[in-house]
Design an enzyme around this catalytic site. Structure first.
Site, PDB file in Angstrom:
ATOM      1  N   TRP A 129      -3.590  -2.879   7.065  1.00  0.00           N
ATOM      2  CA  TRP A 129      -4.216  -1.724   6.426  1.00  0.00           C
ATOM      3  C   TRP A 129      -5.016  -0.847   7.382  1.00  0.00           C
ATOM      4  O   TRP A 129      -5.527   0.190   7.000  1.00  0.00           O
ATOM      5  CB  TRP A 129      -5.099  -2.163   5.244  1.00  0.00           C
ATOM      6  CG  TRP A 129      -5.866  -3.438   5.475  1.00  0.00           C
ATOM      7  CD1 TRP A 129      -5.596  -4.649   4.925  1.00  0.00           C
ATOM      8  CD2 TRP A 129      -7.021  -3.641   6.303  1.00  0.00           C
ATOM      9  NE1 TRP A 129      -6.502  -5.604   5.356  1.00  0.00           N
ATOM     10  CE2 TRP A 129      -7.385  -5.000   6.196  1.00  0.00           C
ATOM     11  CE3 TRP A 129      -7.790  -2.811   7.126  1.00  0.00           C
ATOM     12  CZ2 TRP A 129      -8.468  -5.556   6.880  1.00  0.00           C
ATOM     13  CZ3 TRP A 129      -8.870  -3.353   7.810  1.00  0.00           C
ATOM     14  CH2 TRP A 129      -9.195  -4.708   7.679  1.00  0.00           C
ATOM     15  N   CYS A 151     -17.764   4.239 -11.984  1.00  0.00           N
ATOM     16  CA  CYS A 151     -17.026   4.933 -13.038  1.00  0.00           C
ATOM     17  C   CYS A 151     -17.962   5.931 -13.714  1.00  0.00           C
ATOM     18  O   CYS A 151     -19.118   5.608 -13.986  1.00  0.00           O
ATOM     19  CB  CYS A 151     -16.490   3.922 -14.055  1.00  0.00           C
ATOM     20  SG  CYS A 151     -15.690   4.700 -15.476  1.00  0.00           S
ATOM     21  N   GLU A 179     -10.990 -15.593   2.653  1.00  0.00           N
ATOM     22  CA  GLU A 179      -9.795 -14.966   3.239  1.00  0.00           C
ATOM     23  C   GLU A 179     -10.046 -14.672   4.708  1.00  0.00           C
ATOM     24  O   GLU A 179     -11.174 -14.328   5.100  1.00  0.00           O
ATOM     25  CB  GLU A 179      -9.486 -13.623   2.553  1.00  0.00           C
ATOM     26  CG  GLU A 179      -9.079 -13.711   1.110  1.00  0.00           C
ATOM     27  CD  GLU A 179      -8.810 -12.327   0.502  1.00  0.00           C
ATOM     28  OE1 GLU A 179      -8.463 -11.389   1.244  1.00  0.00           O
ATOM     29  OE2 GLU A 179      -8.969 -12.198  -0.721  1.00  0.00           O
ATOM     30  N   GLU A 199     -12.865  -9.058  -5.050  1.00  0.00           N
ATOM     31  CA  GLU A 199     -13.596  -7.992  -4.359  1.00  0.00           C
ATOM     32  C   GLU A 199     -14.126  -6.931  -5.323  1.00  0.00           C
ATOM     33  O   GLU A 199     -13.791  -5.744  -5.241  1.00  0.00           O
ATOM     34  CB  GLU A 199     -12.714  -7.378  -3.270  1.00  0.00           C
ATOM     35  CG  GLU A 199     -12.383  -8.391  -2.192  1.00  0.00           C
ATOM     36  CD  GLU A 199     -11.732  -7.779  -0.955  1.00  0.00           C
ATOM     37  OE1 GLU A 199     -11.169  -6.675  -1.040  1.00  0.00           O
ATOM     38  OE2 GLU A 199     -11.792  -8.431   0.105  1.00  0.00           O
ATOM     39  N   CYS A 223     -19.820   4.919 -19.485  1.00  0.00           N
ATOM     40  CA  CYS A 223     -20.661   4.515 -18.352  1.00  0.00           C
ATOM     41  C   CYS A 223     -21.911   5.400 -18.273  1.00  0.00           C
ATOM     42  O   CYS A 223     -22.979   4.933 -17.877  1.00  0.00           O
ATOM     43  CB  CYS A 223     -19.862   4.546 -17.046  1.00  0.00           C
ATOM     44  SG  CYS A 223     -18.679   3.172 -16.971  1.00  0.00           S
ATOM     45  N   PHE A 244       3.815  -6.296   5.189  1.00  0.00           N
ATOM     46  CA  PHE A 244       3.729  -6.556   6.629  1.00  0.00           C
ATOM     47  C   PHE A 244       2.364  -7.091   7.055  1.00  0.00           C
ATOM     48  O   PHE A 244       1.999  -7.021   8.218  1.00  0.00           O
ATOM     49  CB  PHE A 244       4.092  -5.288   7.413  1.00  0.00           C
ATOM     50  CG  PHE A 244       5.538  -4.916   7.261  1.00  0.00           C
ATOM     51  CD1 PHE A 244       6.529  -5.704   7.830  1.00  0.00           C
ATOM     52  CD2 PHE A 244       5.906  -3.807   6.520  1.00  0.00           C
ATOM     53  CE1 PHE A 244       7.874  -5.385   7.669  1.00  0.00           C
ATOM     54  CE2 PHE A 244       7.246  -3.484   6.352  1.00  0.00           C
ATOM     55  CZ  PHE A 244       8.232  -4.277   6.930  1.00  0.00           C
ATOM     56  N   HIS A 245       1.590  -7.586   6.089  1.00  0.00           N
ATOM     57  CA  HIS A 245       0.279  -8.181   6.415  1.00  0.00           C
ATOM     58  C   HIS A 245       0.511  -9.579   6.995  1.00  0.00           C
ATOM     59  O   HIS A 245       1.406 -10.296   6.539  1.00  0.00           O
ATOM     60  CB  HIS A 245      -0.545  -8.267   5.130  1.00  0.00           C
ATOM     61  CG  HIS A 245      -1.991  -8.588   5.334  1.00  0.00           C
ATOM     62  ND1 HIS A 245      -2.432  -9.846   5.669  1.00  0.00           N
ATOM     63  CD2 HIS A 245      -3.097  -7.820   5.249  1.00  0.00           C
ATOM     64  CE1 HIS A 245      -3.754  -9.830   5.774  1.00  0.00           C
ATOM     65  NE2 HIS A 245      -4.182  -8.611   5.529  1.00  0.00           N
ATOM     66  N   ARG A 281      -5.371  -1.070  -7.691  1.00  0.00           N
ATOM     67  CA  ARG A 281      -6.101  -2.215  -8.278  1.00  0.00           C
ATOM     68  C   ARG A 281      -7.598  -1.920  -8.189  1.00  0.00           C
ATOM     69  O   ARG A 281      -7.998  -0.874  -7.686  1.00  0.00           O
ATOM     70  CB  ARG A 281      -5.759  -3.511  -7.537  1.00  0.00           C
ATOM     71  CG  ARG A 281      -6.097  -3.437  -6.061  1.00  0.00           C
ATOM     72  CD  ARG A 281      -5.872  -4.744  -5.311  1.00  0.00           C
ATOM     73  NE  ARG A 281      -6.085  -4.524  -3.891  1.00  0.00           N
ATOM     74  CZ  ARG A 281      -6.116  -5.478  -2.977  1.00  0.00           C
ATOM     75  NH1 ARG A 281      -5.941  -6.731  -3.319  1.00  0.00           N
ATOM     76  NH2 ARG A 281      -6.312  -5.197  -1.711  1.00  0.00           N
TER      77      ARG A 281
END
Ligand code: GAL
Length: 671
Positions: free
Chosen positions: A318, A155, A310, A150, A160, A360-361, A111
């Site tokens: 992570w 790039c 958050e 976020e 760009c 598993f977060h 992502r």
């Protein structure tokens, strides 16, 4: 105002459970209410569910989710889905893929990796955001827009490159001007056309990686380009929903965007807070770092109340090692945010998914929906605490001391070939000053070089290396008008274009010093100085200066520059400028800054705070004054309160010597 309430919410991804929606969604609502959740962030990664094929939209499930949230008395912070795009998009429009520094296109996956110059991407984002705004603009659950997720950008595709060249043309006008601003006669680097200028390839040695100004320009461009994309993203939201506030979730000191510049386009600042609490004495440092980040994130939107968008009600997944936060962490972490001016405590995420890299977060509910868990109970505790604090929702901070954090100095220092090359520790140094100021009992606002200085009595500006146009003058005027300015080594070395000064540097009149040289120490090497009868260590950096009017308050004790100034004072009009020439440890900064501020009549919120305890304050429109005492120690601490206060938790009155339980935030109302 009885109906004031903090947001207590979470990222919520009901579409991951769509096949079980008749049971799971209902259960989610029931359990969210049981947890005291009153808000959900929805739609963050929903693009493939909203637009399963190019131009084929399905909002039916989101209609149901929004209605369900409303029916259950919850607010929705609705996201635009650009943080992650569906697989069909790259297949149909390959321009949406970024290119890396080696000019190789990414393949589909992960992502946060779209090309923001891609016309296809921009068009698709406009289309979906327009539909979201038109469809939900008047929905009673819609509370705020959460733009993308976020944001980051780097790039190197041909579009760009072209955007970079256009940006350079707009900034420099002529190629000659660019060459002069980048000092390109050096190593025969003079360009003859903007089209020759490519993105740098730092840290690979493929192309340009050494030129400080070329690198700085790329960082500035990437930040501006992202802000341009943000403005593009929000255009339909502003058009169709002018009264719905807009935020995007930030990542504290993330180097890729000048968050102050981005903040000037947002209505509310919000950020994602993931400290790795340890359950032992290391939490004192972790708490201090988190306090710094909260104050920075409040600063980027003009010190208005912000959102902690958050945080994790358990262990993240992570990290290389994902330690469990001990009991009580969720409450401390939540109230710490409130103490620094947040109007929310929000989590990632409400119900964990069964799969994906975040299976598993930590989450409020595990995939099976159990509520007899530590996480659930701790979230309920936060809810109870927030209810008691409701009267102070929307109250503001009002600090006398400003601390400068400027992305442009940070970027320039990243490429400064001197002292500790590549490791000048800008962020760490500003944070150390923040920790010192809070340890000395002060509430702190964090500002950048474009911020208004007039609300403050003191401006603490460590390592203000790059001076943006007009800042030296504004800082000098601030001192002349009676303010206290504090500077350090590595201040005012370069101008807005990252060039050294060919005439008297603009801070010389303010500091009363001519800066001569900078010494960098290897590990284990120290120097020392005396301050208020105590010897303090100097590590890593020592600047040598010649007084040009400044008074020497302390001098180096060792080295060939023994006797030369470490701490100086220069009287400027009605005010004063102090300069600390060397890198000192936090205890030393606490002693020095505390002394200087008090001498200048700037009083802390609370005096003589024990180690690991800080104080912050918020002020209600009705004149109410709230004091927060954060004890990050794993043991009891005692403070001496100024005046009489009422504990928000139980209504009891307190004054004088007061005990703070281990790892707690105590909230008091002034009586
Ligand atoms: C955040 C991100 C969330 C989630 C979370 C996990 O940085 O915005 O989507 O990935 O991390 O800690």
């Amino acid at each position: 105002m009885a109906n004031k309430a903090f947001l207590h919410g979470a990222d919520y991804n009901p579409e991951q459970w769509i096949k079980l929606k008749d049971t799971v969604w209902q259960e989610d609502m029931r359990k969210a209410k049981e947890a005291g959740i009153n808000e959900m962030n929805v739609g963050i990664f929903s693009w493939s569910f909203l637009e399963p094929e190019d131009g084929v939209y399905d909002f039916s499930w989101l209609d149901e989710v929004m209605d369900m949230l409303h029916r259950n008395g919850m607010k929705a912070i609705l996201a635009t889905p650009s943080g992650s795009r569906p697989p069909w998009m790259a297949e149909k429009y390959p321009s949406v893929l970024r290119m890396d520094q080696e000019r190789k296109p990414y393949v589909y996956g992960a992502r946060h990796n779209a090309c923001y110059s891609s016309p296809d991407y921009r068009r698709k984002v406009t289309e979906i955001n327009t539909r979201l705004a038109q469809r939900y603009g008047n929905h009673p659950a819609l509370y705020m827009w959460h733009v993308s997720n976020e944001y980051n950008f780097d790039c190197h595709c041909p579009r760009c490159q072209k955007a970079f060249q256009d940006w350079l043309r707009a900034r420099y006008g002529t190629i000659d001007n660019l060459n002069d601003s980048w000092w390109n006669t050096f190593w025969s680097h003079r360009f003859t056309r903007f089209e020759q200028v490519e993105s740098p390839t730092t840290p690979s040695f493929l192309g340009e990686w050494e030129s400080p100004n070329h690198n700085l320009a790329w960082r500035r461009f990437c930040s501006d380009h992202l802000i341009d994309f943000f403005q593009h993203e929000i255009a339909p939201l502003r058009q169709y929903t002018p009264n719905i506030p807009i935020t995007t979730n930030l990542m504290h000191t993330f180097p890729g965007i000048d968050y102050f510049a981005l903040g000037r386009h947002m209505d509310v600042s919000s950020w994602d807070n993931y400290p790795q609490w340890r359950g032992d004495e290391r939490d004192v440092g972790i708490s201090a770092a988190t306090s710094f980040k909260h104050d920075l994130m409040r600063g980027v939107c003009d010190q208005k109340p912000f959102l902690m968008m958050e945080s994790c009600p358990g262990a993240v997944n992570w990290g290389a090692v994902n330690t469990l936060p001990p009991p009580g962490t969720v409450l401390y972490q939540g109230l710490q945010a409130i103490a620094h001016g947040s109007d929310s405590v929000q989590y990632f995420q409400f119900r964990a998914g069964r799969g994906g890299s975040e299976q598993f977060h930590g989450s409020v509910l595990p995939p099976d929906g159990s509520t007899d868990t530590r996480a659930f109970r701790e979230v309920q505790e936060v809810s109870t605490a927030l209810e008691k604090l409701a009267p102070l929702c929307a109250s503001r901070t009002c600090n006398q001391v400003a601390l400068l954090y400027d992305w442009h100095s940070r970027w320039a220092l990243d490429y400064a070939w001197m002292a500790h090359r590549g490791n000048q520790k800008y962020e760490e140094t500003v944070q150390a000053h923040h920790t010192a100021l809070t340890a000395a009992g002060y509430g702190v606002d964090i500002i950048d070089q474009l911020s208004d200085l007039t609300p403050y009595k003191a401006v603490i500006a460590p390592m203000a290396y790059l001076l943006r146009d007009g800042f030296a003058q504004r800082l000098t005027d601030f001192a002349a008008a009676g303010g206290l300015v504090y500077l350090t080594y590595l201040s005012g070395y370069v101008d807005e274009e990252n060039l050294r000064y060919a005439s008297t540097p603009p801070l010389e009149a303010l500091t009363g010093l001519r800066t001569d040289e900078i010494d960098a120490y290897t590990e284990g090497h120290e120097n020392h100085f005396l301050w208020q009868g105590k010897q303090w260590a100097i590590k890593e950096m020592a600047q040598l200066s010649t007084p040009r009017g400044a008074q020497v308050l302390a001098a180096y004790q060792q080295q060939f520059y023994q006797g030369q100034p470490v701490l100086t004072r220069n009287l400027v009009g009605e005010g004063v400028c102090y300069t600390l020439q060397a890198r000192a440890e936090i205890d030393c900064l606490t002693a020095v800054l505390g002394d200087l501020l008090r001498q200048h009549g700037i009083q802390p919120l609370v005096t003589d705070l024990p180690q690991g305890v800080i104080a912050t304050a918020r002020y209600g429109e009705d004149g109410a004054e709230y004091l927060f005492l954060l004890n990050s120690n794993r043991e009891m601490a005692q403070v001496q309160l100024p005046g009489c206060w009422q504990r928000m938790e139980d209504g009891s009155l307190v004054s004088g010597q007061t005990e703070l339980p281990p790892f707690t935030v105590t909230t008091l109302l002034k009586k």
